[in-house]
Design an enzyme around this catalytic site. Structure first.
Site, PDB file in Angstrom:
ATOM      1  N   GLY A   1      20.857   6.849  10.470  1.00 18.91           N
ATOM      2  CA  GLY A   1      21.441   7.615  11.568  1.00 18.91           C
ATOM      3  C   GLY A   1      20.504   7.927  12.705  1.00 18.91           C
TER       4      GLY A   1
ATOM      5  N   GLU B   1       6.377   1.154  13.756  1.00 21.44           N
ATOM      6  CA  GLU B   1       5.139   1.811  14.173  1.00 21.44           C
ATOM      7  C   GLU B   1       4.661   2.822  13.135  1.00 21.44           C
ATOM      8  OE1 GLU B   1       5.177   5.112  17.195  1.00 21.44           O
ATOM      9  OE2 GLU B   1       4.350   3.511  18.450  1.00 21.44           O
ATOM     10  N   ALA B   2       3.357   2.979  13.034  1.00 23.47           N
ATOM     11  CA  ALA B   2       2.767   3.947  12.110  1.00 23.47           C
ATOM     12  C   ALA B   2       3.326   5.341  12.369  1.00 23.47           C
ATOM     13  CB  ALA B   2       1.250   3.957  12.270  1.00 23.47           C
TER      14      ALA B   2
ATOM     15  N   ARG C   1       7.919   4.906  18.842  1.00 21.04           N
ATOM     16  CA  ARG C   1       8.277   6.161  19.494  1.00 21.04           C
ATOM     17  C   ARG C   1       7.539   6.240  20.833  1.00 21.04           C
ATOM     18  NH1 ARG C   1      10.775  10.603  17.890  1.00 21.04           N
ATOM     19  NH2 ARG C   1      10.574  10.112  15.658  1.00 21.04           N
ATOM     20  N   ASN C   2       8.309   6.448  21.889  1.00 19.73           N
ATOM     21  CA  ASN C   2       7.723   6.567  23.216  1.00 19.73           C
ATOM     22  C   ASN C   2       6.858   7.823  23.265  1.00 19.73           C
ATOM     23  OD1 ASN C   2       7.491   7.376  26.106  1.00 19.73           O
ATOM     24  ND2 ASN C   2       8.770   5.554  26.436  1.00 19.73           N
ATOM     25  N   SER C   3       5.581   7.659  23.551  1.00 24.87           N
ATOM     26  CA  SER C   3       4.655   8.785  23.493  1.00 24.87           C
ATOM     27  C   SER C   3       4.855   9.784  24.631  1.00 24.87           C
ATOM     28  CB  SER C   3       3.210   8.272  23.515  1.00 24.87           C
ATOM     29  OG  SER C   3       2.968   7.541  24.701  1.00 24.87           O
TER      30      SER C   3
ATOM     31  N   SER D   1       6.990   4.335   3.185  1.00 29.38           N
ATOM     32  CA  SER D   1       8.010   4.531   2.154  1.00 29.38           C
ATOM     33  C   SER D   1       9.292   3.826   2.564  1.00 29.38           C
ATOM     34  CB  SER D   1       8.278   6.025   1.957  1.00 29.38           C
ATOM     35  OG  SER D   1       9.296   6.235   1.004  1.00 29.38           O
TER      36      SER D   1
ATOM     37  N   GLU E   1       0.823  -1.203   0.000  1.00 26.62           N
ATOM     38  CA  GLU E   1       0.000   0.000   0.000  1.00 26.62           C
ATOM     39  C   GLU E   1       0.858   1.255   0.000  1.00 26.62           C
ATOM     40  OE1 GLU E   1      -3.692  -0.390   2.622  1.00 26.62           O
ATOM     41  OE2 GLU E   1      -2.306  -1.851   3.508  1.00 26.62           O
TER      42      GLU E   1
END
Length: 315
Positions: A266, A258-259, A295-297, A220, A200
């Protein structure tokens, strides 16, 4: 080590000044390399199957001639020498005869001319508005693109795939059986899927995707020309790239990004795979299995944590 070449017969579209716009090849084959280089010669009517007779000849409206040819590539490890050679290599990929990153495609687009791709076939860029006026006698003129490389389905239709938008898959893409490319998906030449996959997002030149992996909507994958340190990205089996994520490192099997998370070589990552957390660059985790990148929110840090088997439900 055995070297391989290739050969095929096809029909070339050639302009009045001798420029080769494209070449469609029927039933290309790879073969052990013979001595000698690459070459193309024109075929005579006696060489042709009778079913080809209506496919050749002068098209005065498009200002081209459709010419039967035979192309032989002496060694696929050597770069393409001309447009015929380049088209045969792209056909080999889309016919699944060779896999991405296994043959030399150096300078491929540099030796292929830009072409106006229309519903009536390839047209030269020079003087196209005059050609368009003449084509209108045949009916509406639809321009698919102006590019070096056409869409795959105009030349090759591999078995067992679903492609919602033909413009999203270029000639030279390698699509394994069971692959679905949705309307938002894109697969470049010398890239593709090695097993059942859902695409997709975007698979850039040089990138391969393993069996039962899912490239989410808007995701991507960086190719070597997009800044991934000159190394093509390989995605393993049962991986998931979340919607609008990005990837510039290889993934092993059973990995998830993760989305919305974009990982470049790097990117600084908090490595939580071991008992003692450490901050490393993402490239150091390239190719490892069973990782969730998130990513830690609360802190905003990008983390790598252990993950089990990815259970993609691909249709």
């Amino acid at each position: 080590m055995t070297k391989y070449g290739a050969s095929a017969r096809g029909i070339a579209t050639i302009t009045e000044d001798g420029t080769v716009l494209d070449t469609w090849f029927a039933d290309p084959v790879a073969q052990e390399s013979q001595s000698g280089g690459s070459y193309t010669h024109k075929l005579t009517p006696d060489d042709l199957n009778s079913s080809w007779e209506d496919l050749i000849g002068l098209d005065s409206v498009r200002e081209v001639e459709k010419v039967p040819v035979e192309t032989v590539i002496g060694d696929l490890d050597q770069p393409p020498v001309d447009t015929y050679d380049a088209y045969l290599r792209l056909h080999l990929l889309s016919h699944r005869i060779v896999k991405p990153n296994t043959i030399n495609l150096n300078n491929l687009t540099q030796i292929m001319p830009k072409v106006v791709w229309t519903n009536y076939g390839a047209c030269p860029i020079n003087n196209f508005e005059k050609i368009r006026m003449k084509l209108r006698i045949r009916g509406p003129v639809i321009i698919h693109s102006i590019d070096h490389i056409p869409q795959m389905l105009d030349f090759v239709m591999p078995s067992g795939v679903r492609i919602a938008d033909p413009a999203g898959v270029r000639l030279g893409a390698y699509l394994a059986e069971g692959t679905t490319v949705t309307a938002s998906g894109f697969v470049d030449y010398n890239a593709g899927t090695l097993g059942v996959s859902s695409v997709e997002g975007r698979i850039s030149q040089g990138v391969t995707v393993g069996d039962n992996s899912d490239i989410g909507g808007g995701a991507s994958v960086m190719g070597p020309h997009a800044g991934a340190e000159g190394v093509p990205v390989k995605i393993g089996e049962r991986c998931l790239l979340g919607a609008n994520s990005g990837l510039g490192i290889p993934l092993g099997n059973d990995c998830v990004v993760e989305a919305g998370l974009y990982i470049t070589p790097g990117t600084k990552i908090l490595n939580l795979l071991n008992d003692e957390p450490s901050t490393i660059h993402a490239v150091e985790l390239g190719g490892r299995d069973n990782i969730l990148f998130r990513r830690n929110s609360i802190t905003g840090a990008v983390e790598a944590v252990p993950y089990g088997k990815v259970d993609n439900k691909l249709n």
